[in-house]
Each structure stands twice: as C-alpha cells, then as structure tokens.
Design a protein around this motif. Sequence first.
Motif, PDB file in Angstrom:
ATOM      1  N   ALA A   1       0.826  -1.207   0.000  1.00 56.56           N
ATOM      2  CA  ALA A   1       0.000   0.000   0.000  1.00 56.56           C
ATOM      3  C   ALA A   1       0.862   1.259   0.000  1.00 56.56           C
ATOM      4  O   ALA A   1       1.765   1.408   0.823  1.00 56.56           O
ATOM      5  N   PHE A   2       0.573   2.180  -0.920  1.00 55.73           N
ATOM      6  CA  PHE A   2       1.176   3.507  -0.897  1.00 55.73           C
ATOM      7  C   PHE A   2       0.468   4.273   0.217  1.00 55.73           C
ATOM      8  O   PHE A   2      -0.757   4.295   0.277  1.00 55.73           O
ATOM      9  N   PRO A   3       1.216   4.919   1.129  1.00 57.95           N
ATOM     10  CA  PRO A   3       0.585   5.441   2.345  1.00 57.95           C
ATOM     11  C   PRO A   3      -0.321   6.654   2.164  1.00 57.95           C
ATOM     12  O   PRO A   3      -1.178   6.907   3.004  1.00 57.95           O
ATOM     13  N   GLU A   4      -0.161   7.398   1.082  1.00 60.15           N
ATOM     14  CA  GLU A   4      -0.951   8.619   0.913  1.00 60.15           C
ATOM     15  C   GLU A   4      -2.323   8.299   0.332  1.00 60.15           C
ATOM     16  O   GLU A   4      -2.437   7.655  -0.710  1.00 60.15           O
ATOM     17  N   ILE A   5      -3.371   8.746   1.019  1.00 62.91           N
ATOM     18  CA  ILE A   5      -4.745   8.495   0.601  1.00 62.91           C
ATOM     19  C   ILE A   5      -5.287   9.738  -0.105  1.00 62.91           C
ATOM     20  O   ILE A   5      -5.083  10.862   0.362  1.00 62.91           O
ATOM     21  N   ARG A   6      -5.974   9.528  -1.232  1.00 60.69           N
ATOM     22  CA  ARG A   6      -6.478  10.647  -2.022  1.00 60.69           C
ATOM     23  C   ARG A   6      -7.997  10.780  -1.859  1.00 60.69           C
ATOM     24  O   ARG A   6      -8.757   9.937  -2.323  1.00 60.69           O
ATOM     25  N   PRO A   7      -8.491  11.841  -1.201  1.00 64.38           N
ATOM     26  CA  PRO A   7      -9.929  12.085  -1.137  1.00 64.38           C
ATOM     27  C   PRO A   7     -10.394  12.827  -2.391  1.00 64.38           C
ATOM     28  O   PRO A   7      -9.760  13.795  -2.821  1.00 64.38           O
ATOM     29  N   THR A   8     -11.492  12.382  -2.995  1.00 66.36           N
ATOM     30  CA  THR A   8     -11.951  12.975  -4.250  1.00 66.36           C
ATOM     31  C   THR A   8     -13.472  13.079  -4.310  1.00 66.36           C
ATOM     32  O   THR A   8     -14.190  12.381  -3.598  1.00 66.36           O
ATOM     33  N   SER A   9     -13.918  13.942  -5.209  1.00 57.22           N
ATOM     34  CA  SER A   9     -15.335  14.016  -5.571  1.00 57.22           C
ATOM     35  C   SER A   9     -15.418  14.231  -7.077  1.00 57.22           C
ATOM     36  O   SER A   9     -14.941  15.250  -7.590  1.00 57.22           O
ATOM     37  N   SER A  10     -15.996  13.290  -7.781  1.00 60.89           N
ATOM     38  CA  SER A  10     -16.176  13.447  -9.225  1.00 60.89           C
ATOM     39  C   SER A  10     -17.182  14.549  -9.530  1.00 60.89           C
ATOM     40  O   SER A  10     -17.095  15.210 -10.564  1.00 60.89           O
ATOM     41  N   ARG A  11     -18.129  14.754  -8.627  1.00 63.64           N
ATOM     42  CA  ARG A  11     -19.190  15.740  -8.873  1.00 63.64           C
ATOM     43  C   ARG A  11     -18.659  17.165  -8.766  1.00 63.64           C
ATOM     44  O   ARG A  11     -18.950  18.007  -9.611  1.00 63.64           O
ATOM     45  N   THR A  12     -17.859  17.443  -7.735  1.00 57.93           N
ATOM     46  CA  THR A  12     -17.358  18.805  -7.531  1.00 57.93           C
ATOM     47  C   THR A  12     -15.960  19.016  -8.113  1.00 57.93           C
ATOM     48  O   THR A  12     -15.520  20.151  -8.264  1.00 57.93           O
ATOM     49  N   GLY A  13     -15.256  17.932  -8.407  1.00 54.89           N
ATOM     50  CA  GLY A  13     -13.884  18.052  -8.893  1.00 54.89           C
ATOM     51  C   GLY A  13     -12.847  18.133  -7.790  1.00 54.89           C
ATOM     52  O   GLY A  13     -11.641  18.190  -8.069  1.00 54.89           O
ATOM     53  N   GLU A  14     -13.296  18.104  -6.546  1.00 54.36           N
ATOM     54  CA  GLU A  14     -12.355  18.197  -5.430  1.00 54.36           C
ATOM     55  C   GLU A  14     -11.402  16.996  -5.427  1.00 54.36           C
ATOM     56  O   GLU A  14     -11.817  15.855  -5.585  1.00 54.36           O
ATOM     57  N   GLY A  15     -10.109  17.291  -5.282  1.00 50.92           N
ATOM     58  CA  GLY A  15      -9.096  16.249  -5.223  1.00 50.92           C
ATOM     59  C   GLY A  15      -8.596  15.775  -6.575  1.00 50.92           C
ATOM     60  O   GLY A  15      -7.625  15.013  -6.639  1.00 50.92           O
ATOM     61  N   MET A  16      -9.220  16.209  -7.671  1.00 46.92           N
ATOM     62  CA  MET A  16      -8.803  15.727  -8.989  1.00 46.92           C
ATOM     63  C   MET A  16      -7.429  16.248  -9.383  1.00 46.92           C
ATOM     64  O   MET A  16      -6.611  15.519  -9.956  1.00 46.92           O
ATOM     65  N   ALA A  17      -7.159  17.512  -9.087  1.00 42.70           N
ATOM     66  CA  ALA A  17      -5.846  18.075  -9.419  1.00 42.70           C
ATOM     67  C   ALA A  17      -4.744  17.323  -8.684  1.00 42.70           C
ATOM     68  O   ALA A  17      -3.675  17.034  -9.258  1.00 42.70           O
ATOM     69  N   GLU A  18      -5.007  16.992  -7.432  1.00 47.05           N
ATOM     70  CA  GLU A  18      -4.012  16.260  -6.639  1.00 47.05           C
ATOM     71  C   GLU A  18      -3.832  14.836  -7.147  1.00 47.05           C
ATOM     72  O   GLU A  18      -2.725  14.293  -7.143  1.00 47.05           O
ATOM     73  N   LEU A  19      -4.925  14.206  -7.586  1.00 49.61           N
ATOM     74  CA  LEU A  19      -4.830  12.845  -8.131  1.00 49.61           C
ATOM     75  C   LEU A  19      -4.056  12.863  -9.446  1.00 49.61           C
ATOM     76  O   LEU A  19      -3.207  11.994  -9.691  1.00 49.61           O
ATOM     77  N   ARG A  20      -4.329  13.850 -10.296  1.00 56.24           N
ATOM     78  CA  ARG A  20      -3.559  13.988 -11.534  1.00 56.24           C
ATOM     79  C   ARG A  20      -2.082  14.198 -11.219  1.00 56.24           C
ATOM     80  O   ARG A  20      -1.196  13.641 -11.875  1.00 56.24           O
ATOM     81  N   ALA A  21      -1.816  15.014 -10.207  1.00 55.94           N
ATOM     82  CA  ALA A  21      -0.428  15.278  -9.810  1.00 55.94           C
ATOM     83  C   ALA A  21       0.257  14.009  -9.325  1.00 55.94           C
ATOM     84  O   ALA A  21       1.443  13.785  -9.597  1.00 55.94           O
ATOM     85  N   GLY A  22      -0.498  13.168  -8.609  1.00 53.96           N
ATOM     86  CA  GLY A  22       0.067  11.909  -8.142  1.00 53.96           C
ATOM     87  C   GLY A  22       0.445  10.985  -9.280  1.00 53.96           C
ATOM     88  O   GLY A  22       1.487  10.321  -9.245  1.00 53.96           O
ATOM     89  N   VAL A  23      -0.396  10.952 -10.308  1.00 48.33           N
ATOM     90  CA  VAL A  23      -0.077  10.147 -11.493  1.00 48.33           C
ATOM     91  C   VAL A  23       1.146  10.718 -12.189  1.00 48.33           C
ATOM     92  O   VAL A  23       2.058   9.985 -12.592  1.00 48.33           O
ATOM     93  N   ALA A  24       1.204  12.046 -12.320  1.00 46.71           N
ATOM     94  CA  ALA A  24       2.349  12.690 -12.967  1.00 46.71           C
ATOM     95  C   ALA A  24       3.640  12.387 -12.218  1.00 46.71           C
ATOM     96  O   ALA A  24       4.677  12.079 -12.832  1.00 46.71           O
ATOM     97  N   ARG A  25       3.595  12.461 -10.894  1.00 46.46           N
ATOM     98  CA  ARG A  25       4.785  12.154 -10.090  1.00 46.46           C
ATOM     99  C   ARG A  25       5.250  10.720 -10.323  1.00 46.46           C
ATOM    100  O   ARG A  25       6.444  10.457 -10.483  1.00 46.46           O
ATOM    101  N   LEU A  26       4.307   9.809 -10.355  1.00 50.87           N
ATOM    102  CA  LEU A  26       4.633   8.407 -10.575  1.00 50.87           C
ATOM    103  C   LEU A  26       5.317   8.209 -11.927  1.00 50.87           C
ATOM    104  O   LEU A  26       6.324   7.499 -12.033  1.00 50.87           O
ATOM    105  N   LEU A  27       4.788   8.868 -12.966  1.00 49.06           N
ATOM    106  CA  LEU A  27       5.375   8.734 -14.299  1.00 49.06           C
ATOM    107  C   LEU A  27       6.763   9.369 -14.368  1.00 49.06           C
ATOM    108  O   LEU A  27       7.666   8.833 -15.018  1.00 49.06           O
ATOM    109  N   VAL A  28       6.930  10.485 -13.692  1.00 49.20           N
ATOM    110  CA  VAL A  28       8.255  11.124 -13.643  1.00 49.20           C
ATOM    111  C   VAL A  28       9.255  10.218 -12.935  1.00 49.20           C
ATOM    112  O   VAL A  28      10.386  10.006 -13.402  1.00 49.20           O
ATOM    113  N   GLU A  29       8.832   9.652 -11.811  1.00 53.49           N
ATOM    114  CA  GLU A  29       9.721   8.777 -11.050  1.00 53.49           C
ATOM    115  C   GLU A  29      10.066   7.512 -11.825  1.00 53.49           C
ATOM    116  O   GLU A  29      11.155   6.942 -11.628  1.00 53.49           O
ATOM    117  N   ARG A  30       9.173   7.080 -12.705  1.00 52.83           N
ATOM    118  CA  ARG A  30       9.442   5.905 -13.537  1.00 52.83           C
ATOM    119  C   ARG A  30      10.208   6.255 -14.817  1.00 52.83           C
ATOM    120  O   ARG A  30      10.499   5.386 -15.623  1.00 52.83           O
TER     121      ARG A  30
END
Length: 216
Positions: free
Chosen positions: A183-212
């Motif tokens: 388990a990756f320790p950081e938990i991502r709270p999101t709402s598809s309806r309001t968009g809350e947390g989406m920028a952070e989730l996108r950033a997490g994917v970007a970080r993963l791709l950069v690290e890879r």
Amino acid sequence: MTDEPDYIEIGRKLFAGEAEFYWAAQRADDLPPARGLEIAFAGRSNVGKSSLINALTNRNALARTSHTPGRTQQLNFFDIASGRFSIVDMPGYGFAQAPKEKVQAWTKAIQDYLRGRTNLARVFVLIDSRHGLKTVDDDVLDGLDLTAVSYQIVLTKIDELKKGELERRLEQTAAAIAKRPAAFPEIRPTSSRTGEGMAELRAGVARLLVERGTLL
C-alpha cells in the motif's frame, strides 16, 4: 539541490491531452501488447469508478457510467496524452448483474492481469468514503499485497461527507492500511461531482510517471 517539479501543473497538462479507448479484454489472452506504463482503477461496483475516470480525464463519457452495478464487465484500456501512458478500467467487484460464469471469467482475467502485467505501475483502489473499507475490499487488498502490486487508496464521493466525517474516514483508512506491504501510504480524497481532489490525483499520477522515467 533542484526545486521540486510542479506536479499539479504537470498533471494538468498531462490530462489536458488526448484520451481515447483502444482495447477491451475479457480474458487474459485478450490483453493488448504492453506499451508504456499502465495505471489501473479498481473498486466495488457502484463506487463511482467510471465517473472518477471521466472527471480525471476531463471527459463526459470516456468511461461508461451507469446506475446499475457491475456494468463494466471487461478490462477497458484508454490511451492518455498520445501514448504517454494507459488507464485501465477494471470490472467492479462485489456485485454484478451478470451470469455467474461470466463473473468468474472476468475475475480470473483481473487476477491474471495483476499477476503478470510487468508495465502496471499502480492500482488505484477506490473506496466509497461514506462506507469505508469493507471485507470485500480487504480481500482485494490481500491479493494485491500477495502479488506485490503497488496500490493506493482513493476515497470517492467526499462531497457527501461533512468535514469531520472525512477526517475520521481518512484516519480510519490510514490505520487500516498502515501495515500492508504494497500500500502507498498517501490516501487521495476525491469528488467526481465537484472536482475536489482531482488536481491532486492527476499530480500523483504525474509524479509516478516522472519517477518511472516516462515524463520530463
């Protein structure tokens, strides 16, 4: 010492690019040839997985949404940002209005995919924030731990919780996964309806791709 990359901006640009469906697989031998890194999304039926993928990619109907649990009955592959990486929409687990044999077939396809996909970078496991981790989720996390597939918890539908309730859910979830080896320790709270947390989730994917080594 170099400055930390602006992963929020990198993620925004990454998901502002093209996004399109390119493959569906119901069995392990139907899987597409590996090409670049893959990010998979898993979760209980009706957890809001398709809605989250649509919100993440700024699309209204990239992934199929439905009020009927279990409508995603295959592994659906989406090309993101002109081949930078792929998103894999996995069938929801826990409930499906489909024949038992069909459920067993796509469950086996999921297990085979998770065990043998060398370019799978991470599985985002979606958990309904209103209900938290359930036994069926624990069973899935056990399997991911056993196969050493890196995964991260994403809480969905946080717009339906009060602030204090969300904080408690985050604490409960963090405690539940603290000793899980994959388990990756950081938990991502999101709402598809309001968009809350989406920028952070996108950033997490970007970080993963950069690290890879596939971005920057």
